[in-house]
Design a protein around this motif. Structure first.
Motif, PDB file in Angstrom:
ATOM      1  N   ALA A  95       0.831  -1.360   0.298  1.00  0.00           N
ATOM      2  CA  ALA A  95      -0.310   0.186  -0.142  1.00  0.00           C
ATOM      3  C   ALA A  95       0.595   1.412   0.028  1.00  0.00           C
ATOM      4  N   GLU A  96       1.645   1.622   0.791  1.00  0.00           N
ATOM      5  CA  GLU A  96       2.616   2.096   0.798  1.00  0.00           C
ATOM      6  C   GLU A  96       3.875   2.448  -0.387  1.00  0.00           C
ATOM      7  N   PHE A 129     -11.917  -2.413 -14.234  1.00  0.00           N
ATOM      8  CA  PHE A 129     -10.285  -2.159 -13.076  1.00  0.00           C
ATOM      9  C   PHE A 129      -9.658  -3.660 -13.743  1.00  0.00           C
ATOM     10  N   LEU A 159      -4.370  10.610 -15.350  1.00  0.00           N
ATOM     11  CA  LEU A 159      -5.212   9.759 -14.332  1.00  0.00           C
ATOM     12  C   LEU A 159      -5.352   7.963 -14.546  1.00  0.00           C
ATOM     13  N   ILE A 218      -8.038  -2.562 -17.256  1.00  0.00           N
ATOM     14  CA  ILE A 218      -6.394  -1.234 -16.551  1.00  0.00           C
ATOM     15  C   ILE A 218      -5.501  -2.368 -16.040  1.00  0.00           C
ATOM     16  N   ILE A 246      -2.105  -5.055  -5.985  1.00  0.00           N
ATOM     17  CA  ILE A 246      -3.834  -5.792  -5.598  1.00  0.00           C
ATOM     18  C   ILE A 246      -3.713  -7.549  -5.067  1.00  0.00           C
ATOM     19  N   LEU A 295      -1.438   2.351  -8.970  1.00  0.00           N
ATOM     20  CA  LEU A 295      -2.780   2.201  -7.563  1.00  0.00           C
ATOM     21  C   LEU A 295      -3.389   0.691  -7.329  1.00  0.00           C
ATOM     22  N   ILE A 296      -3.967   0.464  -8.422  1.00  0.00           N
ATOM     23  CA  ILE A 296      -3.690  -0.998  -8.433  1.00  0.00           C
ATOM     24  C   ILE A 296      -2.948  -1.738  -8.417  1.00  0.00           C
ATOM     25  N   ILE A 339      -1.182   6.521 -12.945  1.00  0.00           N
ATOM     26  CA  ILE A 339      -2.147   6.413 -11.227  1.00  0.00           C
ATOM     27  C   ILE A 339      -3.241   5.584 -10.806  1.00  0.00           C
ATOM     28  N   LYS A 340      -4.539   5.218 -11.971  1.00  0.00           N
ATOM     29  CA  LYS A 340      -4.680   4.637 -12.056  1.00  0.00           C
ATOM     30  C   LYS A 340      -3.951   2.570 -11.870  1.00  0.00           C
ATOM     31  N   ALA A 358       2.590   6.514  -7.178  1.00  0.00           N
ATOM     32  CA  ALA A 358       1.097   7.592  -7.207  1.00  0.00           C
ATOM     33  C   ALA A 358       1.745   9.014  -6.669  1.00  0.00           C
ATOM     34  N   LEU A 359       2.063   9.688  -5.993  1.00  0.00           N
ATOM     35  CA  LEU A 359       2.787  10.528  -6.210  1.00  0.00           C
ATOM     36  C   LEU A 359       3.783  10.795  -6.731  1.00  0.00           C
ATOM     37  N   TRP A 372       1.323   3.969  -3.311  1.00  0.00           N
ATOM     38  CA  TRP A 372       0.986   5.485  -2.713  1.00  0.00           C
ATOM     39  C   TRP A 372       2.303   5.718  -3.190  1.00  0.00           C
ATOM     40  N   HIS A 373       3.351   5.590  -2.711  1.00  0.00           N
ATOM     41  CA  HIS A 373       4.625   6.530  -3.608  1.00  0.00           C
ATOM     42  C   HIS A 373       4.826   6.170  -4.582  1.00  0.00           C
TER      43      HIS A 373
END
Lengths: 196, 196
Positions: free
Chosen positions: A38-39, A115, A62, A118, A73, A69-70, A65-66, A45-46, A42-43
């Motif tokens: 998760a960390e 999802f 966008l 992507i 998972i 982020l996924i 980033i999507k 995506a930034l 997040w990093h």
């Protein structure tokens, strides 16, 4: 109807909490603490927000980033696969697809498909967005390892040639990030932190 | 020129690694493990992707995601402020602005301003995107607390009226999320997990 959809979506939101327990091999900057997925996501995506201008082609931010982020998972079911584990296949495996279908399948049907598409686009690595997302996914551990005296490269005694080969997706996504990567690795070799 | 900008951007990327050490009061789902700000922000970004359809007004999803990804970065300097700490002011403080300027100020100048503006727009809570982002920021701990026998509400003995008052931004951003929140809290009270 909205409430039925929301209830399904909340099942998904709870399920992905497990991403926070998946430990990566790489460690935080100047640290002995392993990073979790998760960390890491997040990093990335930034980094997508900050570094978009360095993508080799024009990109839909966008979508990038999507993707980041996924992208991990599926590891809720498959676990983290270490980049330098040469015995394991790293992508497009049946096991990962099964995981994607199970986890994203908690969402309302059309959204689940979105999802999965992507995630598959990221895995395929063909579109401009996937190339840049994959470049970021390789570039972040470079920065971490450089801050940790070679990090996983040193810890697992990875040969210089293997490092460069595995980092090739950085060049595919961004010439500027690749130039930085090559220069910093060469500096580390010159200073003796990394062996050639 | 690209390399000069990249070097500044990497300073920022390293600095925000500290977000991973900032512990929140809330805990992961069905867990005793505190969540950190990076995990929290990742989860909110996923929730924005999944729940966008429930926003009360039309929203620019990319902007909402940017907001939730960066909204807690200032806590590197200010620390996490607990929602139910009634002695502290929670937003728009001088201290937070100073933190935003220091941390985002590591980026190239125009980019730094862009990030500060996004963070300020979130804090102001006036635009459609900020309203929905703030709704998500309140809604995630509701789900966590409900899964943890009341979580921080029980642990800090927060009065029912205070809970509802603090959760009002959920209604401002999404009627559907608010309907779910009210219903679930009432169920918890009926079942005795929460006291009225």
């Amino acid at each position: 109807m909205a409430m039925v959809r929301l209830t399904e979506q909340i099942h998904f939101i709870k399920e992905i909490d497990k991403v926070k327990y998946i430990k990566r091999k790489t460690k935080l900057f100047h640290s002995d603490r392993h990073e979790n997925d998760a960390e890491h996501s997040w990093h990335l995506a930034l980094m997508a927000m900050v570094l978009a201008e360095h993508a080799s082609t024009s990109i839909d931010l966008l979508k990038v980033i999507k993707m980041v982020l996924i992208h991990d998972i599926v590891e809720i079911d498959t676990g983290d696969i270490f980049l330098f584990d040469l015995d394991k296949q790293h992508s497009n495996t049946e096991e990962e697809l099964k995981a994607a279908k199970r986890i994203f399948g908690k969402l309302p049907q059309k959204q689940a498909l979105e999802f999965i598409y992507i995630w598959q686009e990221f895995e395929a690595g063909v579109s401009n967005e996937a190339k840049f997302a994959k470049a970021l996914d390789r570039f972040q551990p470079v920065l971490q390892n450089l801050s940790n005296q070679g990090g996983t490269w040193t810890e697992y005694d990875v040969a210089y040639e293997t490092i460069l080969e595995k980092l090739a997706p950085i060049l595919t996504g961004s010439e500027t990030l690749w130039e930085y990567t090559e220069r910093e690795i060469e500096t580390s070799i010159r200073e003796g932190t990394l062996k050639q």
